[in-house]
Design an enzyme around this catalytic site. Structure first.
Site, PDB file in Angstrom:
ATOM      1  N   LYS A   1      15.877 -17.663  35.488  1.00 18.48           N
ATOM      2  CA  LYS A   1      15.681 -19.120  35.523  1.00 18.48           C
ATOM      3  C   LYS A   1      14.570 -19.487  34.551  1.00 18.48           C
ATOM      4  CE  LYS A   1      14.416 -22.804  38.808  1.00 18.48           C
ATOM      5  NZ  LYS A   1      14.065 -23.080  40.232  1.00 18.48           N
TER       6      LYS A   1
ATOM      7  N   VAL B   1      19.642 -21.567  33.881  1.00 18.55           N
ATOM      8  CA  VAL B   1      19.749 -20.230  34.464  1.00 18.55           C
ATOM      9  C   VAL B   1      20.676 -19.392  33.595  1.00 18.55           C
ATOM     10  CG1 VAL B   1      20.328 -18.872  36.502  1.00 18.55           C
ATOM     11  CG2 VAL B   1      19.419 -21.194  36.769  1.00 18.55           C
TER      12      VAL B   1
ATOM     13  N   ASP C   1      14.083 -28.996  49.674  1.00 19.39           N
ATOM     14  CA  ASP C   1      15.213 -29.368  48.813  1.00 19.39           C
ATOM     15  C   ASP C   1      16.456 -28.577  49.217  1.00 19.39           C
ATOM     16  OD1 ASP C   1      16.478 -30.849  46.851  1.00 19.39           O
ATOM     17  OD2 ASP C   1      15.961 -29.477  45.229  1.00 19.39           O
TER      18      ASP C   1
ATOM     19  N   GLY D   1      24.014 -21.606  34.827  1.00 22.80           N
ATOM     20  CA  GLY D   1      23.620 -22.714  35.695  1.00 22.80           C
ATOM     21  C   GLY D   1      22.689 -23.665  34.983  1.00 22.80           C
TER      22      GLY D   1
ATOM     23  N   GLY E   1      20.065 -27.218  35.920  1.00 19.04           N
ATOM     24  CA  GLY E   1      19.501 -28.180  36.845  1.00 19.04           C
ATOM     25  C   GLY E   1      18.662 -29.185  36.090  1.00 19.04           C
ATOM     26  N   GLY E   2      18.035 -30.088  36.828  1.00 15.48           N
ATOM     27  CA  GLY E   2      17.228 -31.100  36.180  1.00 15.48           C
ATOM     28  C   GLY E   2      15.986 -30.544  35.521  1.00 15.48           C
ATOM     29  N   PHE E   3      15.517 -29.374  35.975  1.00 15.42           N
ATOM     30  CA  PHE E   3      14.249 -28.846  35.485  1.00 15.42           C
ATOM     31  C   PHE E   3      14.363 -27.424  34.929  1.00 15.42           C
ATOM     32  CE2 PHE E   3      13.466 -31.721  39.062  1.00 15.42           C
ATOM     33  CZ  PHE E   3      12.721 -32.706  38.420  1.00 15.42           C
TER      34      PHE E   3
END
Length: 267
Positions: free
Chosen positions: A65, A52, A172, A45, A47-49
């Protein structure tokens, strides 16, 4: 593997077998070992930050993560861990542990060697084999059958109600942050923007920089209103509409009603 890592590995193995076990601090070396040093083939995975990774143990699989050092906010990390430590429910992704590692490394800067702190902030969770809800939101021809959609909606509502009863606002909530297990049970994840309300506190002032995801964040937050537990309800409504219609975003009301009626007439 050193004695400390072996003990931590044994604890993590036991946690996979005992759902009542509490999350623990985990050494960076252990998380590197179970993810093959955060190799690309273990990445599951992005994401922006954070990235994973899949962590492999003898008794099962976990998700690790790894937060981006460029976007890391120590206060937000502490807030996320605080929320995760308090959130234990069948519709919340199970939190297994965390790592807050800081080491001094010699780096080259303007032609000189300087000592710099290198921070590693990681979180460890149960592994969700079916991925995110986003992967299953599609039109009726290839989407989930209606009873399963209903069960997913109920599960998300129960998880969110648990958070609110424990004074946690997610902030979120979106299909990407709802993961599904082997039995398609939905579990809410990603508490990076979440806020915990102290006892007797009913609202919090928002910061000038509003985070969250466009299309899901409650409109009143853009107007400078305080965060309350109702701030998640708008996001929940959008997710329910997407699950029912198979379309991203809030469609025309007439289209939504027409498709919803047709779907239920066939079941």
């Amino acid at each position: 593997m050193g004695c400390r890592d072996t003990a931590a590995l044994n604890d993590l193995e036991l946690m996979l077998l005992d759902e009542t076990a509490d999350p623990k601090a985990l050494p960076l070396s252990l998380l590197k070992d179970i993810t093959n040093d955060f190799s690309n083939d273990r990445q599951i995975g992005r994401g922006g930050f954070a990235l994973v990774y899949q962590g492999v143990l003898e008794s099962g699989t976990v998700a690790v993560k790894r937060l981006s050092d460029m976007c890391m906010d120590e206060k937000k990390f502490h807030g996320e861990v605080q929320c995760l430590m308090k959130a234990r429910h069948k519709n919340i992704v199970r939190f297994l542990g965390y790592c807050a590692d800081t080491q001094g490394n010699m780096l080259s800067y303007n032609g000189k060697l300087v000592m710099a702190d290198v921070r590693q902030r990681l979180l460890c969770f149960e592994y969700m084999s079916k991925g995110s809800l986003r992967d299953y939101i599609s039109d009726e021809s290839c989407g989930l059958e209606w009873r399963k959609r209903y069960q997913i909606i109920i599960g998300i509502c129960q998880g969110l109600n648990y958070l609110h009863e424990n004074r946690i606002v997610h902030l979120d909530l979106k299909p990407e942050n709802v993961l599904l297990d082997d039995n398609m049970v939905p579990k809410i994840t990603d508490f990076g923007l979440s806020r915990y309300f102290e006892e007797r506190q009913t609202s919090q002032s928002i910061t000038s920089n509003i985070s969250g995801t466009l299309g899901y964040i409650a409109p009143e937050l853009y107007d400078g209103e305080k965060i309350t537990i109702q701030s998640d309800i708008y996001s929940l409504g959008i997710i329910i509409i997407e699950i029912l219609t198979g379309r991203k975003g809030c469609p025309d009301v007439e289209v939504y009603l027409r498709d919803g009626v047709k779907g239920w007439e066939n079941h």
